[in-house]
Design a protein around this motif. Structure first.
Motif, PDB file in Angstrom:
ATOM      1  N   ARG A 287      -1.615  -5.459  19.775  1.00 46.46           N
ATOM      2  CA  ARG A 287      -1.607  -6.749  19.178  1.00 46.46           C
ATOM      3  C   ARG A 287      -2.817  -7.566  19.476  1.00 46.46           C
ATOM      4  N   GLY A 288      -3.646  -8.222  18.459  1.00 46.06           N
ATOM      5  CA  GLY A 288      -4.628  -9.183  18.767  1.00 46.06           C
ATOM      6  C   GLY A 288      -4.148 -10.578  18.979  1.00 46.06           C
ATOM      7  N   PRO A 289      -4.912 -11.508  19.131  1.00 45.14           N
ATOM      8  CA  PRO A 289      -4.394 -12.750  19.384  1.00 45.14           C
ATOM      9  C   PRO A 289      -3.761 -13.476  18.295  1.00 45.14           C
ATOM     10  N   GLY A 290      -4.068 -13.034  17.048  1.00 40.86           N
ATOM     11  CA  GLY A 290      -3.425 -13.651  15.765  1.00 40.86           C
ATOM     12  C   GLY A 290      -2.335 -12.710  15.285  1.00 40.86           C
ATOM     13  N   SER A 291      -1.850 -11.934  15.992  1.00 37.46           N
ATOM     14  CA  SER A 291      -0.949 -10.929  15.487  1.00 37.46           C
ATOM     15  C   SER A 291       0.580 -11.799  15.773  1.00 37.46           C
ATOM     16  N   SER A 315       2.352  -1.615   2.012  1.00 37.07           N
ATOM     17  CA  SER A 315       2.112   0.084   2.146  1.00 37.07           C
ATOM     18  C   SER A 315       1.236   0.528   3.165  1.00 37.07           C
ATOM     19  N   THR A 316       0.296  -0.484   3.868  1.00 31.80           N
ATOM     20  CA  THR A 316      -0.664  -0.216   4.624  1.00 31.80           C
ATOM     21  C   THR A 316      -0.124   0.100   6.088  1.00 31.80           C
ATOM     22  N   HIS A 335      -5.026  -8.776   5.438  1.00 34.38           N
ATOM     23  CA  HIS A 335      -4.693  -7.943   6.423  1.00 34.38           C
ATOM     24  C   HIS A 335      -3.231  -8.198   6.546  1.00 34.38           C
ATOM     25  N   CYS A 336      -2.645  -6.944   7.348  1.00 33.28           N
ATOM     26  CA  CYS A 336      -0.935  -7.060   7.770  1.00 33.28           C
ATOM     27  C   CYS A 336      -1.037  -7.883   8.805  1.00 33.28           C
ATOM     28  N   PRO A 337      -0.010  -8.756   8.950  1.00 35.95           N
ATOM     29  CA  PRO A 337       0.055  -9.913  10.169  1.00 35.95           C
ATOM     30  C   PRO A 337       0.737  -9.119  11.421  1.00 35.95           C
ATOM     31  N   ALA A 342      -6.263  -3.813   7.144  1.00 43.61           N
ATOM     32  CA  ALA A 342      -6.771  -4.227   6.040  1.00 43.61           C
ATOM     33  C   ALA A 342      -5.830  -4.016   4.883  1.00 43.61           C
ATOM     34  N   THR A 343      -5.360  -5.372   4.161  1.00 45.58           N
ATOM     35  CA  THR A 343      -4.462  -5.111   3.179  1.00 45.58           C
ATOM     36  C   THR A 343      -4.761  -6.013   2.020  1.00 45.58           C
TER      37      THR A 343
END
Length: 356
Positions: A287-291, A315-316, A335-337, A342-343
């Motif tokens: 997980r990144g800082p914005g996840s 779906s991604t 992108h997916c939260p 990339a979404t």
């Protein structure tokens, strides 16, 4: 009847203008390369979103940069774009004398930069506008704006006016091509007229000059160490550019084949190739800082932390959210939260419970 149309393909002995078929063929060459490359990037992004997703997200910008470098090289060394040089054509300034400059001399700075901007910037902006129109039409069908909002009225007016603007643009090119066929114009494309150049065939002197340039004849100014290093660097860059252009020339037919293979006539084949099985849930997420952290209850939306309404999966990644939450987040961030994959909006999949 055949005699009347013979001038379309065969030019007179003193005419250096390309035929309309040569001019249109070189235009369609670069137009066929981009969709084929775009599909290759799409396949890579769908197979590994975490690694290649950014290429799909920024494909237009990456392609425009590569196209800029390619066209700059050919305009500087051959006085032509890549596709024009492929069909043995070159650009010469309008209003010049009968003595044409060699292809290796390059264009004057004004015509060079205008040609470069029109070759790269116009297709980029046109592609962006087409994507904007497609997204606005999709948003108009699944709109979440109030019916009386000013934004909705604006983009509906824009969608209503776009077909007429596009028809005017395409009609401008068609009229220019008809004038070129009838001998009333020196350009088959308005973009050439705006750049202040016209297309002519390469002469025997042009072929000899280009051959000498690619071979790299020894220069007389190779006495000092500095000049020898500069000559070596120029020769290495010229060899690399020649290898790149040769590879592009050989692969362009393969790219055109891919463009046909994945056209609308082969959509069933595309679906069968891209219908991959559902991946298992990830065991570990970096997980990144914005996840967004996952809630404890599986019935809660990870974004609003409330019970999901109109459950929608990405779906991604496979994670499920509220439709409004997923739509707004993906539209704003692409992108997916949870995973950061990339979404796009087309990856939203509506879920229906068996009770309903």
């Amino acid at each position: 009847m055949a005699e009347l149309g013979a001038h379309l393909t065969a030019a007179s002995a003193g005419d250096d203008r390309p035929s309309i078929f040569e001019a249109v063929a070189q235009d369609s060459l670069m137009a066929a390369v981009k969709p084929a490359l775009q599909h290759l990037v799409k396949v890579l992004a769908e197979s590994n979103p975490g690694r290649y997703g950014f290429l799909w997200q920024w494909f237009d910008e990456v392609y425009a940069l590569l196209d800029l470098l390619l066209q700059q090289h050919y305009l500087a060394s051959c006085s032509a774009s890549f596709s024009e040089n492929f069909y043995s054509l070159k650009r010469i300034p309008m209003g010049g004398g009968r003595q044409q400059p060699l292809a290796t001399a390059g264009l004057p700075k004004r015509q060079h930069w205008k040609s470069l901007l029109l070759l790269v910037l116009v297709p980029y902006l046109k592609g962006k506008l087409e994507k904007l129109v497609a997204s606005l039409r999709e948003e108009d069908e699944y709109s979440i704006h109030p019916p009386s909002s000013s934004w909705k009225r604006f983009y509906r007016a824009f969608l209503a006016a776009y077909p007429f603007v596009n028809m005017t643009w395409e009609g401008w090119f068609l009229i220019q091509q008809l004038s070129y066929i009838l001998g009333k114009a020196q350009h088959h494309s308005p973009l050439l007229q705006l750049a202040g150049v016209r297309l002519v065939r390469l002469s025997a002197e042009d072929f000899q000059a280009l051959e000498k340039k690619w071979v790299g004849a020894p220069s007389a100014q190779t006495q000092s160490m500095k000049s020898r290093v500069q000559a070596g660097v120029r020769k290495a860059l010229s060899g690399f550019a020649f290898s790149l252009s040769t590879g592009l020339s050989l692969s362009v037919f393969f790219l055109q084949f891919l463009d046909w293979w994945y056209s609308s006539e082969n959509q069933e084949t595309i679906k069968s190739l891209t219908a991959l099985p559902t991946p298992p849930p990830p065991l570990h997420l970096d997980r990144g800082p914005g996840s967004v952290p996952l809630p404890q209850l599986k019935t809660l939306c990870p974004l609003c932390r409330q019970i999901r309404l109109n459950a929608t999966a990405l779906s991604t990644s496979g994670f499920v959210f509220c439709y409004r939450c997923a739509y707004g987040y993906v539209k704003a961030h692409q992108h997916c939260p949870v995973t950061g994959y990339a979404t796009e909006l087309q990856h939203l999949v509506k879920l229906y419970s068996p009770e309903g």
